[in-house]
Write a protein that holds these residues in place. Sequence first.
Motif, mmCIF file in Angstrom:
data_model
loop_
_atom_site.group_PDB
_atom_site.id
_atom_site.type_symbol
_atom_site.label_atom_id
_atom_site.label_comp_id
_atom_site.label_asym_id
_atom_site.label_seq_id
_atom_site.Cartn_x
_atom_site.Cartn_y
_atom_site.Cartn_z
ATOM 1 N N GLU A 4 0.809 -1.261 0.079
ATOM 2 C CA GLU A 4 -0.015 -0.004 -0.043
ATOM 3 C C GLU A 4 0.808 1.207 0.067
ATOM 4 O OE1 GLU A 4 -3.602 0.414 0.276
ATOM 5 O OE2 GLU A 4 -3.229 -1.720 -0.735
ATOM 6 N N TRP B 81 -3.293 -2.799 9.597
ATOM 7 C CA TRP B 81 -4.401 -2.882 8.456
ATOM 8 C C TRP B 81 -4.727 -1.417 8.276
ATOM 9 C CZ3 TRP B 81 -3.947 -6.729 5.453
ATOM 10 C CH2 TRP B 81 -3.752 -8.197 5.988
ATOM 11 N N THR C 135 -3.267 2.257 4.403
ATOM 12 C CA THR C 135 -3.611 1.997 3.053
ATOM 13 C C THR C 135 -3.128 3.037 2.331
ATOM 14 O OG1 THR C 135 -5.639 3.086 3.560
ATOM 15 C CG2 THR C 135 -5.604 0.793 3.958
ATOM 16 N N LYS C 136 -3.344 2.778 1.048
ATOM 17 C CA LYS C 136 -3.036 4.008 0.093
ATOM 18 C C LYS C 136 -3.812 5.470 0.506
ATOM 19 C CE LYS C 136 -3.452 4.941 -4.661
ATOM 20 N NZ LYS C 136 -4.728 5.648 -4.576
#
Length: 110
Positions: free
Chosen positions: A39, A95, A98-99
């Motif tokens: 990511e 998690w 992320t991008k």
Amino acid sequence: MIKKIDTIEQFEEVLTKEETFYLLKHSLTCPISQEAYNEYEKFAKENPSIPAYYLAVQEARPLSNEIAEKFAIKHESPQAILFSSGKAEWNASHWKITKKSLEQAINGEQ
């Protein structure tokens, strides 16, 4: 392009040279960390004007510990940290890296 840093000296140089940059604490053995790295890599490719660095926790433990202590951020791996004006402005782990979260943080939409 993501650049690897290994030493406290290299990090201090980046901290003084770059106004704003990202650092990823990356574990070489963790599948969650590999997903976070993927990511991070997507973000870096689409945002080449934002300097992106990483450290491999297994290879740069003193640096990882120094960052945790100096900026009072509990160590996690993987962990993305946004630095601006010499301060840690944002961080996320696992998690949550992320991008999209990286884009939101750089745009002040945390």
